[in-house]
Enzyme design. Structure first.
Site, PDB file in Angstrom:
ATOM      1  N   CYS B  57       0.834  -1.331  -0.011  1.00 21.29           N
ATOM      2  CA  CYS B  57      -0.017  -0.115   0.188  1.00 21.29           C
ATOM      3  C   CYS B  57       0.867   1.186  -0.080  1.00 21.29           C
ATOM      4  O   CYS B  57       0.490   2.261  -0.560  1.00 21.29           O
ATOM      5  CB  CYS B  57      -1.078   0.190   1.103  1.00 21.29           C
ATOM      6  SG  CYS B  57      -1.538  -1.584   1.514  1.00 21.29           S
ATOM      7  N   CYS B 154     -31.837  -6.636  18.364  1.00 21.87           N
ATOM      8  CA  CYS B 154     -30.507  -6.188  19.320  1.00 21.87           C
ATOM      9  C   CYS B 154     -30.958  -5.288  20.452  1.00 21.87           C
ATOM     10  O   CYS B 154     -30.321  -4.937  21.424  1.00 21.87           O
ATOM     11  CB  CYS B 154     -29.677  -5.256  18.037  1.00 21.87           C
ATOM     12  SG  CYS B 154     -29.810  -6.081  16.384  1.00 21.87           S
ATOM     13  N   CYS B 157     -31.760  -6.231  24.167  1.00 18.16           N
ATOM     14  CA  CYS B 157     -30.449  -6.646  24.917  1.00 18.16           C
ATOM     15  C   CYS B 157     -29.780  -5.050  25.233  1.00 18.16           C
ATOM     16  O   CYS B 157     -29.567  -4.686  26.231  1.00 18.16           O
ATOM     17  CB  CYS B 157     -29.795  -7.721  24.316  1.00 18.16           C
ATOM     18  SG  CYS B 157     -30.315  -9.272  24.685  1.00 18.16           S
ATOM     19  N   CYS B 199     -24.060 -12.638  17.647  1.00 14.01           N
ATOM     20  CA  CYS B 199     -25.116 -12.052  18.225  1.00 14.01           C
ATOM     21  C   CYS B 199     -26.266 -12.926  17.418  1.00 14.01           C
ATOM     22  O   CYS B 199     -27.347 -13.455  18.320  1.00 14.01           O
ATOM     23  CB  CYS B 199     -25.425 -10.731  18.454  1.00 14.01           C
ATOM     24  SG  CYS B 199     -24.734 -10.014  19.914  1.00 14.01           S
TER      25      CYS B 199
END
Lengths: 106, 238
Positions: B57, B154, B157, B199
């Site tokens: 790079c 999502c 929680c 998740c």
């Protein structure tokens, strides 16, 4: 070559107690884990760590499959003389890596 | 001036004042591991990324400390070539002049960690690009949509029960401040997409494939939630 993170002082006074910290990149595959297909991955761990200070062995460790990946080791040594600190990790599949650092005692 | 600055915290919405990074909820030992670059295992991938950067790079992008500073804080961003939003790993993976890197491959994780590391400490700064708005809205919808056999979203929680415990673990507030991060449970570096997949399988939903547009949409939404919080890459999480 595995990546290594070392924290070793470059200079010290005689009698100083130096903290050496090492972290090496290694999978530490236990040899007990089945993959998604149920095939147990062969063991691939580090077996032995040796640290020498000016040719004298100051720290040795045997690794076992229970040790987590990327093992972190920290220990102390007493600076007495200018010399080379050599760190060597040996493991399965012919793994053998050596790192050296110069320690100047003034 | 000082008076105005003193008033500033009062003007911020209440939720903003209570925002926490996952770092704040970790054990002191794990926090110490993240703070110390010689003990943070994520730095191994940053070193690997630095070597890859030098090989491929640097000839165009030069010194990453200058050219890549603040870049990770602006992602996900709009990708004109594909006409879709793209996250940082996706941008690096599709880059010209380099061999194409697979999602979640060690090379891509290392390069992403190295690039994101150049922005450590900078505030997350999602771009104000109107083209991103529809995708961000879809991300917000995905965040609140119930899914899986457990029928949980999502938000149930990470909004309603953040700070409480799921078995032994504290439920964090879903602020992606340190990705890609070293998770002790993974014993390796992983991306935000890997975390989202974790998740999803946790609520017994079928996860999207790596690189799916849905992930980028959720990432867009989460970046907006975490706007202004400091980047921690490479973070350590339990």
């Amino acid at each position: 070559m595995a990546r290594v993170l070392l924290n070793i002082p470059a200079r010290a006074y005689p009698g100083d107690i130096l903290v050496i910290r090492t972290l090496i990149q290694h999978v530490m595959e236990t040899g007990y884990r089945p993959d998604a297909d149920g095939v147990v991955a062969p063991r691939d761990i580090l077996r032995r760590f040796t640290c020498t200070y000016d040719g004298e062995v100051v720290m040795e460790a045997d690794f076992s499959p229970a040790i987590a990946a990327n093992p972190y080791l920290t220990f102390t040594l007493t600076a007495t003389r200018t010399g080379t600190i050599t760190l060597r990790w040996q493991g399965d599949n012919g793994f053998d890596q050596t790192e050296t650092r110069e320690l100047v005692v003034v | 001036m000082r008076f105005l600055l003193a008033l500033l915290p009062l003007c911020l919405p209440a939720a903003a004042a209570e925002r926490r990074s996952g770092f704040d909820d970790m054990a002191p030992q794990t926090q110490a591991m993240q703070r110390d670059d010689s003990a943070n295992p994520g730095m191994l991938w940053v070193l690997e990324g630095e070597a890859l950067w030098a090989r491929g790079c640097a000839s165009c992008h030069g010194d990453a400390a200058l050219s890549m500073r603040g870049v990770a804080a602006r992602y996900p961003a709009w990708d004109a070539a594909t006409g879709a939003p793209i996250d940082l790993a996706g941008r690096i993976a599709q880059h010209q002049g380099a061999p194409r890197l697979a999602r979640e491959s060690q090379g891509l994780l290392a390069l992403t960690a190295f690039v994101a590391h150049q922005s450590r400490g900078l505030p997350i700064n999602p771009p104000e690009d109107a083209r991103l708005a529809p995708a961000r809205a879809r991300g917000a919808a995905l965040y609140t949509q119930r899914r899986g056999q457990l029928d949980l979203s999502c938000a149930q929680c990470h909004d309603d029960h953040a700070g409480r415990r799921l078995a032994g673990s504290t439920i964090p507030q879903a602020h992606p401040t340190g990705y890609p991060l070293y998770r002790l449970e993974w014993q390796g570096l992983g991306s935000l997409q890997r975390r989202l997949r974790g998740c999803m399988t946790g609520v017994r939903a079928e996860p999207f494939a790596y690189g799916a547009a849905e992930y980028v949409e959720i990432e867009l939404f989460l970046a907006r939630r975490a706007a202004g919080m400091a980047l921690e890459t490479p973070a350590v999480r339990p």
